[in-house]
Write a protein that holds these residues in place. Sequence first.
Motif, PDB file in Angstrom:
ATOM      1  N   HIS A   1       1.813   2.833  -3.684  1.00 16.62           N
ATOM      2  CA  HIS A   1       1.083   3.306  -4.598  1.00 16.62           C
ATOM      3  C   HIS A   1      -0.619   3.016  -4.251  1.00 16.62           C
ATOM      4  N   PRO A   2      -0.935   4.732  -3.866  1.00 12.32           N
ATOM      5  CA  PRO A   2      -2.246   5.032  -4.322  1.00 12.32           C
ATOM      6  C   PRO A   2      -3.218   4.858  -4.881  1.00 12.32           C
ATOM      7  N   GLY A   3      -2.702   4.982  -5.961  1.00 11.48           N
ATOM      8  CA  GLY A   3      -3.174   4.600  -7.248  1.00 11.48           C
ATOM      9  C   GLY A   3      -3.778   3.395  -7.425  1.00 11.48           C
ATOM     10  N   LEU A   4      -3.081   2.711  -6.654  1.00 14.01           N
ATOM     11  CA  LEU A   4      -3.154   0.944  -7.590  1.00 14.01           C
ATOM     12  C   LEU A   4      -4.689   1.100  -6.932  1.00 14.01           C
ATOM     13  N   ASP A   5      -6.154  -0.121  -7.148  1.00 12.12           N
ATOM     14  CA  ASP A   5      -6.827  -0.224  -6.294  1.00 12.12           C
ATOM     15  C   ASP A   5      -6.723  -2.108  -6.443  1.00 12.12           C
ATOM     16  N   LYS A   6      -5.747  -2.613  -7.036  1.00 15.61           N
ATOM     17  CA  LYS A   6      -5.714  -4.333  -7.193  1.00 15.61           C
ATOM     18  C   LYS A   6      -4.470  -4.398  -7.699  1.00 15.61           C
ATOM     19  N   ILE A   7      -3.706  -5.182  -6.450  1.00 16.63           N
ATOM     20  CA  ILE A   7      -1.956  -5.887  -6.559  1.00 16.63           C
ATOM     21  C   ILE A   7      -1.917  -7.467  -6.598  1.00 16.63           C
ATOM     22  N   MET A   8      -1.198  -7.780  -9.041  1.00 16.88           N
ATOM     23  CA  MET A   8      -1.523  -8.918  -8.576  1.00 16.88           C
ATOM     24  C   MET A   8       0.062  -9.663  -8.791  1.00 16.88           C
ATOM     25  N   PHE A   9       0.435 -10.700  -7.470  1.00 21.78           N
ATOM     26  CA  PHE A   9       2.254 -10.964  -7.727  1.00 21.78           C
ATOM     27  C   PHE A   9       2.149 -12.184  -7.746  1.00 21.78           C
ATOM     28  N   THR A  10       3.084 -12.111  -8.350  1.00 19.90           N
ATOM     29  CA  THR A  10       3.818 -13.884  -8.607  1.00 19.90           C
ATOM     30  C   THR A  10       5.507 -13.800  -8.649  1.00 19.90           C
ATOM     31  N   GLY A  11       5.864 -14.695  -7.810  1.00 29.09           N
ATOM     32  CA  GLY A  11       6.862 -14.578  -7.001  1.00 29.09           C
ATOM     33  C   GLY A  11       6.840 -15.811  -5.937  1.00 29.09           C
ATOM     34  N   SER A  12       8.361 -14.855  -5.068  1.00 25.23           N
ATOM     35  CA  SER A  12       8.324 -15.341  -3.450  1.00 25.23           C
ATOM     36  C   SER A  12       7.627 -15.465  -2.356  1.00 25.23           C
ATOM     37  N   THR A  13       7.421 -16.449  -2.171  1.00 26.93           N
ATOM     38  CA  THR A  13       6.823 -15.631  -0.241  1.00 26.93           C
ATOM     39  C   THR A  13       7.092 -14.747   0.757  1.00 26.93           C
ATOM     40  N   GLU A  14       8.839 -14.740   0.779  1.00 31.31           N
ATOM     41  CA  GLU A  14       9.035 -13.396   1.134  1.00 31.31           C
ATOM     42  C   GLU A  14       8.455 -12.057   0.574  1.00 31.31           C
ATOM     43  N   THR A  15       8.799 -12.461  -0.344  1.00 30.71           N
ATOM     44  CA  THR A  15       8.390 -10.434  -0.920  1.00 30.71           C
ATOM     45  C   THR A  15       6.610 -10.722  -0.867  1.00 30.71           C
ATOM     46  N   GLY A  16       6.180 -12.208  -0.824  1.00 28.90           N
ATOM     47  CA  GLY A  16       4.292 -11.284  -1.134  1.00 28.90           C
ATOM     48  C   GLY A  16       4.426 -10.863   0.115  1.00 28.90           C
ATOM     49  N   ARG A  17       4.980 -11.508   1.163  1.00 29.95           N
ATOM     50  CA  ARG A  17       4.846 -10.776   2.957  1.00 29.95           C
ATOM     51  C   ARG A  17       5.474  -9.246   2.807  1.00 29.95           C
ATOM     52  N   ARG A  18       6.823  -8.627   2.137  1.00 24.09           N
ATOM     53  CA  ARG A  18       6.420  -7.620   1.976  1.00 24.09           C
ATOM     54  C   ARG A  18       5.174  -6.570   1.392  1.00 24.09           C
ATOM     55  N   ILE A  19       5.084  -7.303  -0.198  1.00 20.42           N
ATOM     56  CA  ILE A  19       3.595  -7.085  -0.430  1.00 20.42           C
ATOM     57  C   ILE A  19       2.590  -6.846  -0.033  1.00 20.42           C
ATOM     58  N   VAL A  20       2.490  -7.530   1.080  1.00 17.59           N
ATOM     59  CA  VAL A  20       0.692  -7.409   2.029  1.00 17.59           C
ATOM     60  C   VAL A  20       0.903  -6.195   3.156  1.00 17.59           C
ATOM     61  N   GLU A  21       2.634  -5.985   3.663  1.00 22.27           N
ATOM     62  CA  GLU A  21       2.712  -4.809   4.576  1.00 22.27           C
ATOM     63  C   GLU A  21       2.432  -4.051   3.674  1.00 22.27           C
ATOM     64  N   ALA A  22       3.370  -3.625   2.639  1.00 27.53           N
ATOM     65  CA  ALA A  22       3.339  -2.462   1.625  1.00 27.53           C
ATOM     66  C   ALA A  22       2.386  -2.104   1.194  1.00 27.53           C
ATOM     67  N   SER A  23       1.204  -2.948   1.206  1.00 32.22           N
ATOM     68  CA  SER A  23       0.165  -2.460   0.525  1.00 32.22           C
ATOM     69  C   SER A  23      -1.568  -2.453   1.522  1.00 32.22           C
ATOM     70  N   ALA A  24      -1.062  -2.560   2.932  1.00 31.10           N
ATOM     71  CA  ALA A  24      -1.824  -2.173   4.164  1.00 31.10           C
ATOM     72  C   ALA A  24      -2.240  -0.675   4.375  1.00 31.10           C
ATOM     73  N   HIS A  25      -1.015   0.227   3.578  1.00 24.34           N
ATOM     74  CA  HIS A  25      -1.749   1.775   3.441  1.00 24.34           C
ATOM     75  C   HIS A  25      -2.593   2.023   2.544  1.00 24.34           C
ATOM     76  N   ASN A  26      -2.981   1.810   1.727  1.00 24.14           N
ATOM     77  CA  ASN A  26      -4.079   1.646   0.607  1.00 24.14           C
ATOM     78  C   ASN A  26      -4.918   0.644   1.013  1.00 24.14           C
ATOM     79  N   LEU A  27      -4.868  -0.773   1.150  1.00 27.04           N
ATOM     80  CA  LEU A  27      -5.676  -1.493   0.960  1.00 27.04           C
ATOM     81  C   LEU A  27      -6.003  -1.959  -0.835  1.00 27.04           C
ATOM     82  N   ALA A  28      -5.286  -2.067  -1.271  1.00 27.44           N
ATOM     83  CA  ALA A  28      -5.948  -2.039  -2.576  1.00 27.44           C
ATOM     84  C   ALA A  28      -5.477  -3.712  -2.272  1.00 27.44           C
ATOM     85  N   ARG A  29      -6.878  -4.125  -3.989  1.00 29.39           N
ATOM     86  CA  ARG A  29      -6.928  -5.748  -2.855  1.00 29.39           C
ATOM     87  C   ARG A  29      -5.726  -6.373  -3.133  1.00 29.39           C
TER      88      ARG A  29
END
Length: 469
Positions: free
Chosen positions: A211-239
Motif C-alpha cells: 500500500h502506498p499510504g503506509l510509511d512503515k510495515i511491521m510483520f511477525t510471522g513466517s519467513t516465507e510471508t516475510g519474503r513476500r512482504i519485502v517484494e511487495a513493499s519495494a514499490h513504495n519503499l516502506a521501512r
Amino acid sequence: MTTTTTLLEEISVPEGIGRPIPDAATREVIAYAPVHTTEDLDRAIADARAAQPGWAALGHAERSRILHAIADEIEANAEELAVLLSREQGKPLNGPNARFEVGACALWTRSAADTPLEPEVVFEAGESRAEVHYEPLGVVGAIGPWNWPMMISVWQIAPSLRMGNTVVVKPSEYTPLSVLALAAVFNRHLPEGVLTVVSGDREVGASIAAHPGLDKIMFTGSTETGRRIVEASAHNLARLTLELGGNDPGIILPGTDIAAIAENLFWGIFLNTGQTCAALKRLYVHDSQYEQVVETLANLAAAMPSGNGLDEANVLGPLQNEKQFDVVRRLVDDARARGARIVTGGAAAPEHGPLFYQTTVVADIDDGAPLVDEEQFGPVIPVIRYSEVDDAVRRANASSQGLGASVWSSDVDAATEVARRVQAGTVWINQHGAINPNVPFGGIKASGYGQEFGVAGLKAVAAPQVIQR
C-alpha cells in the motif's frame, strides 16, 4: 436498568455477515468476526493519515499519558481479555499463558510510554554542533501472528503511537477477536482514526504490504510471508521490521546441573505449547548427560497438565489450528519412521479435544531429519547427541534461521564464551525466550531484521532527522 456490553459483544458481527471463529479447544463457534475488504483498508489508511498530524502534535508527554491510561484500562479488563484469548488462541489462563500475555500488554504499553528518547548530540566542536532528532514516520501498518496475538500487537502498536504515528493493524485470520478486543480497549482513550483494526483475509494482508499510504510495515510471522512482504513493499519503499520464523537451538554443556535448569529448560521449549517463534526447538546435549536430560524432560512433560485452557489446572493447551496440528503430526510421524525414539507423547490427544497433541520428547535423532531442520511450532522437542562442543556450535549455526538460541551450563563464563560463537539475534544463558521491554529483540539471517523494544524499538518507528549548525 442498565446493561453492560461485553468486549466480545462490542466487536462481534451477526452470523451470516462475519466469519465464524472457533474455540481452539472445543472447535465450537465463539463469535463472528468482521470480514473487511481492501476498500475498508484504503479507508482505514486514509483516516489514519488524516489523524496523524493531530496525534503527533500532542507531543511525547501527552501521548505517554494516554498510553498509561490505556495500560490502566487493559488491567481493568484483564480477566475478560484473558478468557477471550484463552478461548480463541487456546493457551490456558494459568502458567505463562493468557493472563501472562494480557499482563505483558500493559507492561509493554507502559514501557513504550516511559522509555526516554532524547535528541542525540553526535558532533560538537566550537560553534559547530550536530544533533539527531526522531520524528514520526506517519502511518504504520502492523501485521500480527496468531500465537501471541495481543502481546505482539502491542509490541507493534505502543511504540508506534508513542512516537506520534497512527496505526492500521491486520490481525491473523485465526485470532482476530483477541486483537479487535484489545484495540477496543485502546480506542477508549485514543482520537478517532489513530488506531484501526482491519480484520480481513490474505488479500487484505497482501494489500498492506504494497500500500502506498503506509510509511512503515511491521510483520511477525513466517519467513516465507516475510519474503513476500519485502517484494511487495519495494514499490513504495516502506521501512520494514520483520520478526520471522526461528529454529532456535539450545546447547547443554558437559557438567551442567540438570536438576537446576530443568524447569527453565522445559518452559523454554514448551512455552505456549511450543507455539512461540523464539522457543527452543532443537536441543544439543553432550553424550555424558544425554539420557539424564531426556529422562528429565520426559518426566516433566508427563507431569504438566494439558487440556481446555479455561480449566484453572491446565498449563498446556491445543495447537491453535488444523494446519499447525498437521505440521506437528507429520514431523513426529516422520521421526518415528526414521527410527527415532519417542520417549513420551508422540500422538494426538483427542480426549482433550480435536487439536490437542501430547507433549512429546524425541531422542536418538540427528540433523537432517525434518523434525530437527524444520520449525515444528508445537509441543515437541528433538534431543540430539554431541561429543565435542565445537561440533555442537557448528550444528547449531547450520540453520538458515537465527532468531534465538541458548547455552546451558553451571559455569556461566564458559556458557558466555560459547554463546558469543552462536549465530542468533539473542543468545540466552540458562534460560530461553525470556524477553524484557527494555532489551532489544530481533533476528538475523532468515529470521528477519530490525529490532523491537526499548530505545531501539522507538527508533525503528521514527524518522531520524539531523539538525546541524
